[in-house]
Design an enzyme around this catalytic site. Structure first.
Site, PDB file in Angstrom:
ATOM      1  N   GLU B  60       8.066  -0.864  -5.835  1.00 14.33           N
ATOM      2  CA  GLU B  60       6.859  -1.699  -5.898  1.00 14.33           C
ATOM      3  C   GLU B  60       5.788  -1.108  -6.804  1.00 14.33           C
ATOM      4  OE1 GLU B  60       8.516  -1.090  -3.110  1.00 14.33           O
ATOM      5  OE2 GLU B  60       9.050  -3.086  -2.363  1.00 14.33           O
ATOM      6  N   HIS B 129       6.442  -7.175   8.428  1.00 17.12           N
ATOM      7  CA  HIS B 129       6.843  -8.262   7.525  1.00 17.12           C
ATOM      8  C   HIS B 129       6.122  -9.569   7.859  1.00 17.12           C
ATOM      9  CE1 HIS B 129      10.203  -5.458   6.901  1.00 17.12           C
ATOM     10  NE2 HIS B 129      10.462  -6.095   5.781  1.00 17.12           N
TER      11      HIS B 129
END
Lengths: 320, 323
Positions: B60, B129
């Site tokens: 990321e 999440h």
């Protein structure tokens, strides 16, 4: 020597300019005329000089908090840099960036950076852009031994390698991450060993030898321009001063400091130029005088410049 | 107009812009042949090829960081962070690089880049999440934050985000991806920074965004049965925030309820309440209410998660307390 006299002289001039720029910065900082933090490159000038001598304005670099040398070597203008150090409106960043954030996007300088290791992904992205646009431009990333321990190093070199990006990662190993000796912050001697983990060439060279740097980076740049992918070059070097101005460097062994100061890259080049009769002592004195003159003019420009106007506080937050 | 799902809408926005400008590319984890974790990018790899729809390693930091460099060097990257919960992994690249570069460089850099990501609970994805972290981002001057609620807005805001010359974080709600609605065909742009009145009303203003727009609309419908006329305002863009739309609505209604899926403390609802207290205090005839998630991580259990989420019923209850 295979390198032309002009090139050797330009190395010498660039290194002197960097050195004098920073010596002047020390003086002005001590006199309270420059605010903030100043991180000096004194002792490491051969790396930026030798590396950037292989680049054109179309090529990109990312720099670090210790960025003056990279910027000057890539063609940064001394008056605009000095004015930025003063925080003046005429500075590179209108006084909004300072020493740690000087940039000149038109010259491919994507900024000094206040975050250790942050230039690595940015340089990788610039290399991506060079490849995407099918130019033969390259992106050179300068960073230190400390930054080679950041996750950004791993992610960037891995991405550059799998995408075969035209990038050259130049690690300026000055042996200390702030105060922490390399022996305490990694378990290898040569940071270039890490290149193997990314399937790219890695080499370690004498970072105080501008010719060695020039030659090594030349090969890496050639490889990158050809589309053969990135390289990692470790330049062993030494900063003569503290991590920042005001750091007395108590963590350094004075003997080691003495040894390295003797290996001053500018003196080394000067000796070589004299030995090979590339220049005379008189010519050297003249070049030194010229370099001093350029710095004095930059200081004069900065001192005569205005502070940014108050409305600059809120401009440039967003484009458009 | 045509019927599209939210995910089809945002994808149509991407496709149309990518066809027009070859400097636009997309990079992220599994955006290529796999078509995106929730199918958002399905078909784009086949249409634009691997040079423009690029699978990256699970990295990321360099996904966002490389976009900063590529944008500064003249491209218009769209990068994906699969879940907004992963934003901590690339926060320096957002906070200190993308958001600051233009200002630090005295306006001499332009960073046209979009970070696409997903937010939202309700699918049993638990604490790592499911979050709604928009307030992390709206606290950073230099980036724009977009959270569409409908298929049409998903398309139009995507086009605007791609065309914008600043870093834009475009947050898709996982629970809305299959949501269907009318979408204009062809080029369609919803300007950033402009709220939309999703339902007009006269008695109370409900400000809600992303999935909460639909809870607010359902609440407004239920309230109408009881004689309370609620106006639902969807800011759509959280940074810059269209405060005028909220203040104008309050001139009519005098009552404000703010609904967000993010946890309460430090959420954007507090900022909107403060803004109204500063600039619209005289318009209020009741204390401002916030309906939000509680200050705890998102639980896994479906039973707990249902109670965690703000809902139509909780909004109705909050509104009725004001009358």
């Amino acid at each position: 020597m295979e390198i032309t006299k002009e090139k050797l002289l330009s190395f010498y001039e660039t290194m002197l300019t960097i050195r004098y720029f920073e010596e002047k910065a020390v003086e002005l900082f001590a006199a309270g005329q420059i605010p903030g933090f100043v991180h000096l490159y004194i002792g490491e000038e051969a790396v930026a000089t030798g590396a950037c001598a292989n680049l054109t304005d179309k090529d990109y670099i990312t720099s670090t908090h210790r960025g003056h040398g990279h910027l000057i070597a890539k063609g940064g203008k001394l008056d605009l840099m000095m004015a930025e150090l003063f925080g003046k409106a005429s500075g590179y960043c209108k006084g909004k960036g300072g020493s740690m954030h000087i940039a000149d996007v038109n010259l491919g300088i994507l900024g000094a950076n206040g975050i250790v290791g942050a230039g690595q992904p940015i340089a990788t992205g610039a290399a991506f852009a060079c490849k995407y646009k099918k130019t033969d431009a390259v992106s050179v990333c300068f960073f230190g031994d400390g930054a080679s321990n950041r996750g950004t190093f791993h992610e960037s070199l891995n991405m550059a390698s799998i995408f075969k990006l035209p990038a050259v990662y130049i690690c300026e190993n000055n042996m200390y991450g702030i105060s922490n000796n390399q022996k305490n912050h990694m378990n290898i001697n040569d940071i270039s060993d890490r290149a193997a983990a990314y399937g790219m060439p890695g080499m370690t060279i004498d970072g105080n030898d501008v010719i060695a740097v020039y030659e090594a980076v030349k090969e890496a740049v050639k490889r990158a321009r050809k589309g053969d992918g990135p390289s990692l070059i470790e330049c062993k070097t030494w900063r003569h001063r503290g991590h920042f101005e005001g750091d007395p460097g108590v963590y350094k062994d004075p003997k080691e400091q003495e040894t390295w100061v003797k290996k001053d890259p500018i003196i080394k080049l000067e000796e070589k130029l004299l030995e090979h009769k590339v220049v005379t002592k008189e010519e050297i004195a003249h070049l030194q005088e010229e370099a001093h003159g350029k710095i004095e003019a930059a200081v004069e420009f900065a001192k005569n410049s205005k502070d940014p106007s108050l409305d600059e506080l809120l401009t440039d937050v967003y484009a458009g | 107009m045509t019927q599209m799902s939210y995910v089809e809408g945002l994808r149509d926005g991407i496709r149309i812009e990518m066809k027009k400008d070859s400097n636009i590319y997309m990079a992220g984890e599994d955006v290529g042949i796999f078509g995106g974790c929730f199918g958002q990018t399905a078909g784009l790899f086949q249409e634009f090829g691997g040079e423009r729809i690029i699978d990256t390693p699970i990295s990321e930091t360099v996904i966002v960081g490389h976009a900063v460099g590529a944008a500064a060097a003249g491209l218009r990257p769209i990068v994906e962070i699969m879940f907004i919960d992963f934003i901590g992994v690339c926060m320096d690249e957002i906070l200190n690089q993308a958001a600051k570069m233009r200002y630090m460089f005295g306006g001499k850099a332009k960073l046209p880049m979009v970070i696409r990501t997903t937010c939202g609970a309700g699918v049993g994805a638990a604490a790592q999440h499911s979050q709604s972290l928009e307030a992390f981002l709206t606290h950073i001057p230099g980036i724009k934050v977009v959270m569409p609620a409908t298929p049409a807005d998903a398309k139009g805001l995507m086009a605007a985000a791609i065309r914008d010359d600043n870093p834009v974080v475009y947050i898709e709600h996982k629970g809305l991806l299959g949501f269907k609605g009318e979408v204009p065909e062809g080029e369609y742009v919803v300007p950033l920074g402009k709220a939309d009145i999703k339902r007009e009303g006269t008695d109370v203003t409900i400000v809600a965004w992303s999935a909460m727009v639909h809870q607010a609309l359902a609440a407004a419908e239920a309230l109408a049965q009881e004689g309370i006329s609620a106006e639902v305002i969807d800011p759509r863009t959280l940074a810059p925030f269209d405060k005028d739309s909220v203040l104008q609505s309050l001139e009519k209604t005098g009552k404000l309820v703010i609904v967000h899926e993010a946890v309460k403390t430090g959420g954007l609802g507090g900022e909107i309440a403060a803004l109204v207290a500063d600039e619209g205090f005289d318009l209020l005839d009741a204390p401002i209410k916030r309906v939000t998630a509680p200050d705890c991580p998102v639980p896994f259990s479906s039973y707990l998660e249902a109670h965690y989420l703000p809902s139509q019923d909780k909004i109705v209850k909050a509104v009725k307390e004001m009358f």
